[in-house]
Design an enzyme around this catalytic site. Structure first.
Site, PDB file in Angstrom:
ATOM      1  N   ARG A  26      47.753  38.002  27.690  1.00 48.94           N
ATOM      2  CA  ARG A  26      46.836  39.062  28.089  1.00 48.94           C
ATOM      3  C   ARG A  26      47.569  40.294  28.637  1.00 48.94           C
ATOM      4  O   ARG A  26      48.567  40.728  28.039  1.00 48.94           O
ATOM      5  CB  ARG A  26      45.787  38.493  29.051  1.00 48.94           C
ATOM      6  CG  ARG A  26      44.901  37.419  28.393  1.00 48.94           C
ATOM      7  CD  ARG A  26      44.237  36.500  29.400  1.00 48.94           C
ATOM      8  NE  ARG A  26      43.185  37.172  30.158  1.00 48.94           N
ATOM      9  CZ  ARG A  26      41.921  37.302  29.758  1.00 48.94           C
ATOM     10  NH1 ARG A  26      41.540  36.833  28.574  1.00 48.94           N
ATOM     11  NH2 ARG A  26      41.024  37.897  30.516  1.00 48.94           N
ATOM     12  N   ASP A 155      42.220  46.626  40.899  1.00 52.37           N
ATOM     13  CA  ASP A 155      40.893  46.523  40.301  1.00 52.37           C
ATOM     14  C   ASP A 155      40.084  47.712  40.798  1.00 52.37           C
ATOM     15  O   ASP A 155      40.196  48.084  41.969  1.00 52.37           O
ATOM     16  CB  ASP A 155      40.229  45.211  40.751  1.00 52.37           C
ATOM     17  CG  ASP A 155      38.996  44.851  39.921  1.00 52.37           C
ATOM     18  OD1 ASP A 155      38.097  45.709  39.799  1.00 52.37           O
ATOM     19  OD2 ASP A 155      38.941  43.715  39.414  1.00 52.37           O
ATOM     20  N   TYR A 169      37.116  37.622  46.345  1.00 54.84           N
ATOM     21  CA  TYR A 169      37.973  38.366  45.418  1.00 54.84           C
ATOM     22  C   TYR A 169      38.036  39.834  45.817  1.00 54.84           C
ATOM     23  O   TYR A 169      39.116  40.436  45.855  1.00 54.84           O
ATOM     24  CB  TYR A 169      37.436  38.230  43.990  1.00 54.84           C
ATOM     25  CG  TYR A 169      38.133  39.125  42.992  1.00 54.84           C
ATOM     26  CD1 TYR A 169      39.352  38.754  42.432  1.00 54.84           C
ATOM     27  CD2 TYR A 169      37.575  40.349  42.605  1.00 54.84           C
ATOM     28  CE1 TYR A 169      40.001  39.574  41.517  1.00 54.84           C
ATOM     29  CE2 TYR A 169      38.217  41.174  41.694  1.00 54.84           C
ATOM     30  CZ  TYR A 169      39.427  40.785  41.164  1.00 54.84           C
ATOM     31  OH  TYR A 169      40.081  41.606  40.265  1.00 54.84           O
TER      32      TYR A 169
END
Length: 269
Positions: A26, A155, A169
């Site tokens: 990935r 993120d 998270y």
């Protein structure tokens, strides 16, 4: 026609070295391939994906001999100073130096309120906050020697726009984001520290417990101004830009097709 091993070009001992955690597949593998293409010697770290890591190293070593290596380790090594010391020793002995450390390894799954437990907290904070910090600290003398850099994969939801039902998270990635900014101050001027914040750049594997159906995929794509899911190589491009950007530190580049402009937090889709 494939070259015989004895005729393969060999990696130069002067080539810079990059370690990418969680890089067997990935986004991590895309970063490794892109760096290798630019002439880096690469260290592919993995835990469970050893077979994929070895296949990737074989592929890259076929292109340029002695240019890729695999290191297998559970990141819980950061909880054991002796194990961490051995890991660092293995990394440095692989090619004799380290120029770039990329924190890519990450666990990602929901932790809905009412069901949050210590195991989720420990695992999500380990991979997304604790391991990056302790690996950065342990490898900093070698990065300093090379005047190298650290790049963290973050993120877009790590800052002001949390996923609903992903509290642990979200918290861990937010901590990692602050690590980037804090270490950029502490490690300057010898080591630069930056981050890349992806949006939807890789969809979950169809066989995983995070798989999403066609309707969900369409909903996600419709919410992205550029109207497509990003590609791993686009993250890799940004990582390599930050590696070469000698007057940038403490910055986080968003690579999300404009999704941040339309996102107010909430559900993953």
């Amino acid at each position: 026609m494939n070259q015989a091993p004895h005729t393969m070009p060999s990696a130069s001992h002067h080539s810079p070295v990059m370690l990418v955690t969680g890089s067997a597949k990935r986004i991590g593998a895309a970063i490794v391939r892109a760096a290798h293409h630019k002439g880096y010697r690469v260290i592919i770290h993995c835990h469970h994906s050893e077979q994929q890591a070895k296949e990737l190293a074989t592929e890259l070593n076929h292109i340029r001999a002695n240019s890729a290596a695999v290191v297998v380790a559970d990141l819980t090594i950061v909880n054991d100073s002796a194990a961490l010391h051995v890991f660092v020793k293995d990394i440095i002995e692989t090619f004799g130096q380290l120029d770039v450390l990329v924190h890519n390894a990450s666990r990602f799954y929901p932790s809905p309120l009412g069901n949050i437990d210590h195991a989720q907290w420990d695992e999500l904070f380990l991979t997304n906050a604790k391991a990056p910090l302790f690996l950065s600290q342990a490898l900093s003398p070698y990065l300093k020697k090379q005047r190298g850099c650290i790049i963290s994969l973050l993120d877009i939801h790590a800052h002001d726009r949390p996923f609903s039902h992903y509290t642990v998270y979200n918290m861990a990635k937010a901590a990692h984001r602050m690590m980037v900014q804090s270490l950029a101050l502490e490690m300057a001027p010898d080591i630069r520290v930056n981050g890349v914040a992806p949006g939807v750049n890789v969809l979950p594997d169809s066989a995983s417990d995070q798989a999403i159906d066609d309707k969900q995929q369409k909903s996600i794509i419709d919410a992205i101004p550029l109207q497509r899911v990003g590609r791993p190589d686009e993250i890799a491009h940004s990582v390599l830009y930050l590696v070469q950007a000698k007057y940038i530190t403490g910055e986080i580049i968003t690579v999300d097709g404009g999704r941040s402009l339309t996102l107010a937090g909430g559900h993953i889709s």
